[in-house]
Write an enzyme that holds these catalytic residues in place. Structure first.
Site, mmCIF file in Angstrom:
data_model
loop_
_atom_site.group_PDB
_atom_site.id
_atom_site.type_symbol
_atom_site.label_atom_id
_atom_site.label_comp_id
_atom_site.label_asym_id
_atom_site.label_seq_id
_atom_site.Cartn_x
_atom_site.Cartn_y
_atom_site.Cartn_z
ATOM 1 N N LYS A 1 37.858 45.624 45.616
ATOM 2 C CA LYS A 1 38.947 45.920 44.684
ATOM 3 C C LYS A 1 40.286 45.814 45.419
ATOM 4 O O LYS A 1 40.679 44.706 45.770
ATOM 5 C CB LYS A 1 38.644 47.233 43.999
ATOM 6 C CG LYS A 1 37.479 46.959 43.045
ATOM 7 C CD LYS A 1 36.773 48.060 42.410
ATOM 8 C CE LYS A 1 35.679 47.436 41.544
ATOM 9 N NZ LYS A 1 34.558 48.301 41.305
ATOM 10 N N SER B 1 36.599 55.027 36.486
ATOM 11 C CA SER B 1 36.975 53.627 36.323
ATOM 12 C C SER B 1 37.466 53.261 34.924
ATOM 13 O O SER B 1 38.142 52.254 34.775
ATOM 14 C CB SER B 1 35.814 52.721 36.728
ATOM 15 O OG SER B 1 34.647 53.081 36.051
ATOM 16 N N HIS C 1 38.130 52.794 43.268
ATOM 17 C CA HIS C 1 39.461 52.531 42.714
ATOM 18 C C HIS C 1 40.577 53.310 43.413
ATOM 19 O O HIS C 1 41.727 53.242 42.992
ATOM 20 C CB HIS C 1 39.470 52.829 41.215
ATOM 21 C CG HIS C 1 38.433 52.045 40.465
ATOM 22 N ND1 HIS C 1 38.611 50.737 40.099
ATOM 23 C CD2 HIS C 1 37.179 52.379 40.076
ATOM 24 C CE1 HIS C 1 37.526 50.299 39.487
ATOM 25 N NE2 HIS C 1 36.636 51.275 39.470
HETATM 26 C C1 LIG Z 1 33.121 48.114 41.103
HETATM 27 C C2 LIG Z 1 32.475 49.422 41.366
HETATM 28 C C3 LIG Z 1 31.307 49.516 42.117
HETATM 29 C C4 LIG Z 1 30.555 48.295 42.581
HETATM 30 O O1 LIG Z 1 31.174 47.679 43.649
HETATM 31 P P1 LIG Z 1 30.991 46.108 43.903
HETATM 32 O O2 LIG Z 1 31.596 45.936 45.228
HETATM 33 O O3 LIG Z 1 31.702 45.417 42.816
HETATM 34 O O4 LIG Z 1 29.522 45.818 43.891
HETATM 35 C C5 LIG Z 1 30.835 50.773 42.411
HETATM 36 N N1 LIG Z 1 31.447 51.885 41.952
HETATM 37 C C6 LIG Z 1 32.555 51.834 41.186
HETATM 38 C C7 LIG Z 1 33.193 53.102 40.696
HETATM 39 C C8 LIG Z 1 33.091 50.597 40.859
HETATM 40 O O5 LIG Z 1 34.171 50.538 40.074
#
Ligand SMILES: *Cc1c(COP(=O)(O)O)cnc(C)c1O
Length: 409
Positions: free
Chosen positions: A251, A188, A216
């Site tokens: 996302k 990320s 992502h």
């Molecule tokens: C954003 C994210 C999460 C958490 O997900 P949410 O739906 O925001 O709770 C988990 N793992 C990664 C790699 C993330 O970027």
């Protein structure tokens, strides 16, 4: 909590204001800004219009009318809240239909829909392994995976980022019968993709399970945006029962929630044993309806990914002339996350401030979130950005770039 003040005889609650002040003094106090949408990637923050490059809404679907429409009709059909755990009355027909769609989208046998990604990771890992078992975790994994590892009470072996030889050695040296390898599929803060076939080969050799977090990658990578596992050719007929796939729906999918997918038996086990699934209220049906609309767009609107890929190529190409003389490094990435490493914390913060003054919002990421000396701008691109938006960013970065020969004092 790390005590930052001398022990006192009063209540520990009285120390909180001092500890907050200490964070403030170290410039570590985080603040939030209330934002309101304008159009596409343009938002308003504290009254000021800004063009943002920090959203995880990589396909621009969060504001798509088809999703809003689906959410509204979902609310009329099911009400707003789900009313209970999926194990009791919360598992709506909309949620059930979404799970079938999710499994089909990522080309895996079965999927389970959770209300949030963080909670999924934090509780799926303890459902898989426990005391006496072993976890092998990439050094750059997301915080939610790290918390899941800790909660499991299994022994945790961190391997250097992407270092499969080190992982192989750790797996070979383990005497635990149950071994779990955990990795972000797309990292990320860097935007790079894990070597998924390499990880799976090691898991096969050492009888380990591979859990991949594709927060992502879903919607961005692979044919029709089916994600990193599909991009690696490891779905459908080639799917392995050794892989547990996880992705957030907050996302690129533009909504909220998350899911895991894998073999029938693995998903059935998680349905039985994951505490954040059993003991939490199911995600509202209106979100499931919005997500069904989102999956349809991700699958059929290829222009979304074409647009995103065009912006990625435009940014990477436009930055090349700056890399030659600034000492800035653009990390390799085919994803929406583009990391421009500038080095020092002060340089990264100055750049962020300079962009902000020009109406652009790009977050600076500093240690300990990233390794020391690699402070960076984390530029998040989206199909919602136009060519002109990215050009504005390139022009601003060119104006702010340090020159080759600093003027002598
Ligand atoms: C954003 C994210 C999460 C958490 O997900 P949410 O739906 O925001 O709770 C988990 N793992 C990664 C790699 C993330 O970027």
């Amino acid at each position: 909590m790390t005590p930052t003040t001398a022990p006192s005889t009063g209540s520990w609650l009285d120390e909180l204001p001092l500890q907050l002040a200490a964070l403030d003094a170290q410039h570590l106090l985080r603040t939030r800004r209330a934002v309101s949408p304008l159009q596409g990637a343009h938002i308003r923050v504290d009254g000021q219009p800004l063009l943002q490059f920090c959203s995880n809404d990589y396909l621009g679907l969060a504001g798509h009318p088809a999703l809003a429409e689906a959410a509204c009709t979902g609310a009329w059909d099911f009400g707003v809240g789900s009313g209970g755990s999926p194990m009791v009355n919360g598992h709506s027909t909309a949620n059930a239909a979404l799970e079938a769609d999710l499994a089909q989208f990522v080309q895996l046998p079965r999927a389970l829909y959770f209300y949030a990604g963080f909670a999924t990771n934090a509780s799926v890992i303890p459902a898989l392994v426990g005391a006496g078992d072993a976890i092998f975790s990439d050094a750059l994994n997301h915080a939610s995976l790290i918390d899941g590892c800790r909660l499991s009470r299994a022994s945790i072996h961190r391997y250097p980022h992407g270092n499969l030889a080190a992982l192989d050695a750790l797996l070979a040296g383990s005497t635990s019968r149950r071994k779990l390898v955990v990795s972000d599929a797309v990292f990320s803060m860097d935007g790079n993709v894990a070597d998924i076939p390499g990880l799976l080969a090691l898991c096969e050799r050492h009888d380990a399970l591979l859990m991949l977090d594709d927060a992502h990658g879903l919607g961005v990578l692979g044919p029709q945006g089916r994600g990193s596992l599909a991009a690696a050719g490891l779905t459908g007929a080639a799917a392995s029962p050794r892989v547990l796939y996880m992705a957030t729906l907050s996302k690129a999918a533009g909504v909220s929630g998350a899911f895991v997918a894998g073999s029938e038996v693995l998903v059935e086990w998680l349905l039985q044993k994951t505490r954040s699934y059993t003991f939490a209220t199911a995600a509202p049906a209106l979100l499931a309806r919005a997500l069904q609309a989102s999956l349809r767009l991700m699958e059929h609107e290829t222009s979304l990914r074409t647009q995103l890929q065009a912006r990625i190529a435009q940014l990477r190409q436009g930055l090349q002339p700056l890399l030659a003389h600034t000492g800035w490094r653009l990390l390799p990435s085919d994803t929406a996350i583009q990391a421009l490493v500038v080095g020092s914390n002060t340089a990264a913060l100055a750049l962020m401030d300079g962009l902000r003054q020009r109406g652009l919002w790009v977050p600076a990421i500093r240690p300990p979130t990233v390794p020391a000396g690699t402070a960076r701008l984390r530029i998040a691109l989206s199909a919602a950005h136009t060519e002109a938006d990215v050009q504005l960013l390139l022009t601003a970065l060119t104006a702010l770039a340090p020159t080759a020969e600093p003027a002598l004092a």
